[in-house]
Design a protein around this motif. Structure first.
Motif, short mmCIF file in Angstrom:
data_model
loop_
_atom_site.label_atom_id
_atom_site.label_comp_id
_atom_site.label_asym_id
_atom_site.label_seq_id
_atom_site.Cartn_x
_atom_site.Cartn_y
_atom_site.Cartn_z
N VAL A 296 0.82 -1.21 0.00
CA VAL A 296 0.00 0.00 0.00
C VAL A 296 0.86 1.26 0.00
N THR A 297 2.00 1.20 0.68
CA THR A 297 2.86 2.38 0.79
C THR A 297 3.69 2.60 -0.47
N ALA A 298 3.80 1.61 -1.33
CA ALA A 298 4.67 1.69 -2.51
C ALA A 298 4.45 2.95 -3.35
N PRO A 299 3.20 3.34 -3.67
CA PRO A 299 3.02 4.57 -4.45
C PRO A 299 3.59 5.80 -3.74
N MET A 300 3.52 5.83 -2.42
CA MET A 300 4.11 6.94 -1.67
C MET A 300 5.63 6.91 -1.79
N CYS A 301 6.20 5.71 -1.82
CA CYS A 301 7.65 5.58 -2.01
C CYS A 301 8.06 6.21 -3.35
N ARG B 272 10.18 6.05 6.04
CA ARG B 272 10.93 5.03 6.78
C ARG B 272 10.39 3.63 6.47
N THR B 273 9.08 3.54 6.28
CA THR B 273 8.50 2.26 5.86
C THR B 273 9.05 1.86 4.50
N CYS B 274 9.17 2.83 3.60
CA CYS B 274 9.73 2.55 2.27
C CYS B 274 11.17 2.04 2.38
N MET B 275 11.94 2.67 3.25
CA MET B 275 13.33 2.25 3.41
C MET B 275 13.40 0.83 3.98
N GLU B 276 12.51 0.52 4.90
CA GLU B 276 12.47 -0.84 5.44
C GLU B 276 12.09 -1.84 4.34
N ALA B 277 11.14 -1.45 3.51
CA ALA B 277 10.72 -2.33 2.42
C ALA B 277 11.88 -2.59 1.46
N SER B 278 12.67 -1.55 1.20
CA SER B 278 13.76 -1.70 0.23
C SER B 278 14.85 -2.65 0.72
N GLY B 279 14.84 -2.97 2.01
CA GLY B 279 15.81 -3.93 2.54
C GLY B 279 15.19 -5.26 2.89
N SER C 211 13.08 -5.87 -1.92
CA SER C 211 14.38 -5.21 -2.14
C SER C 211 14.64 -4.88 -3.61
N SER C 212 14.05 -5.66 -4.51
CA SER C 212 14.22 -5.37 -5.94
C SER C 212 13.00 -4.68 -6.53
N LEU C 213 11.99 -4.45 -5.70
CA LEU C 213 10.74 -3.86 -6.18
C LEU C 213 10.61 -2.39 -5.80
N ILE C 214 11.23 -2.00 -4.68
CA ILE C 214 11.23 -0.61 -4.22
C ILE C 214 12.69 -0.23 -3.99
N VAL C 215 13.23 0.63 -4.86
CA VAL C 215 14.67 0.89 -4.85
C VAL C 215 14.94 2.39 -4.71
N PRO C 216 15.55 2.82 -3.60
CA PRO C 216 15.93 4.23 -3.47
C PRO C 216 17.04 4.57 -4.47
N PRO C 217 17.04 5.77 -5.02
CA PRO C 217 18.11 6.15 -5.95
C PRO C 217 19.42 6.37 -5.20
N PRO C 218 20.54 6.37 -5.90
CA PRO C 218 21.83 6.63 -5.24
C PRO C 218 21.80 7.98 -4.52
N GLY C 219 22.33 8.00 -3.31
CA GLY C 219 22.39 9.24 -2.56
C GLY C 219 21.05 9.71 -2.02
N PHE C 220 20.08 8.83 -1.96
CA PHE C 220 18.74 9.21 -1.51
C PHE C 220 18.79 9.74 -0.08
#
Length: 222
Positions: free
Chosen positions: A19-24, A101-108, A113-122
């Protein structure tokens, strides 16, 4: 066999990530376009080992998604609607930081981890500030919209609203004098304010009314 608390918590957590993915994405992260399908497949593989009936798992997944969707909508609507004072503006940013922070947790997390990816230097703090500003800019409440910028934006709206009464030359002169900035965000705000006024010339119906309003707003600008 009934699900355990740990299994229920897992479904809730995965539902929260979905649910949070669009916010990410709004915060600047990259989403896999097939995120819902891939997350569903990965979760199905995980729950296949549970001693819980598939129909029960499916029901619980649906309930978790619905619950998290309602929570997200309620939190954001409440925070945005109440964002008028400095404290309330901070509350909105705090809400967005929480989702970030939820997005960051999801990315790990293994599934995401391969579906929600922060850009470099995020930088989450910067991303939350920028998103908060984008949500509040129309109302003149973004962090960069100082009282002077707001006053100039209001004057640009008057330049548009009153253009048919004061004439194009005077309207254009107001834009040249008060609607300029080296900051692209501010220039865009001034342009949008002018366009909004131009689209509704009935707000002030007389030349005298326009003159009074323009004088009042010019007095607010140093």
């Amino acid at each position: 066999m009934a699900q355990t608390q740990a299994q229920q918590d897992r479904l809730n957590r995965v539902g929260q990530f979905v649910v949070t993915a669009p916010m990410c994405e709004r915060l600047g992260m990259k989403l896999d376009p097939d995120l819902p399908v891939k997350a569903e497949a990965a979760l199905n593989a995980e729950t296949a080992a549970w001693a819980v009936a598939p129909a029960t798992v499916a029901r619980l997944k649906g309930e978790a998604i619905n619950r998290q969707s309602r929570m997200l909508a309620t939190d954001l609507q409440s925070a945005a609607d109440g964002a008028k004072t400095d404290a309330q503006l901070r509350d909105l940013k705090h809400t967005l930081l929480g989702y970030g922070r939820t997005c960051m947790e999801a990315s790990g997390e293994p599934i995401f981890s391969s579906l929600i990816v922060p850009p470099p230097g995020f930088n989450l703090e910067t991303a939350a500030t920028e998103l908060t500003d984008s949500m509040l800019e129309v109302g003149g409440l973004a962090s960069w919209q100082t009282p002077q910028i707001q006053a100039r934006g209001d004057l640009m709206m008057l330049a548009g609203t009153c253009r048919s009464k004061i004439g194009a030359l005077r309207s254009d002169a107001l834009v040249r004098q008060y609607g300029q900035s080296d900051d692209p965000r501010v220039r865009d705000y001034y342009s949008k304010s002018f366009d909004e006024g131009l689209s509704d010339p009935s707000t002030i119906g007389t030349l005298a009314g326009c003159n009074r309003a323009i004088a009042a707003y010019r007095a607010r600008i140093r």
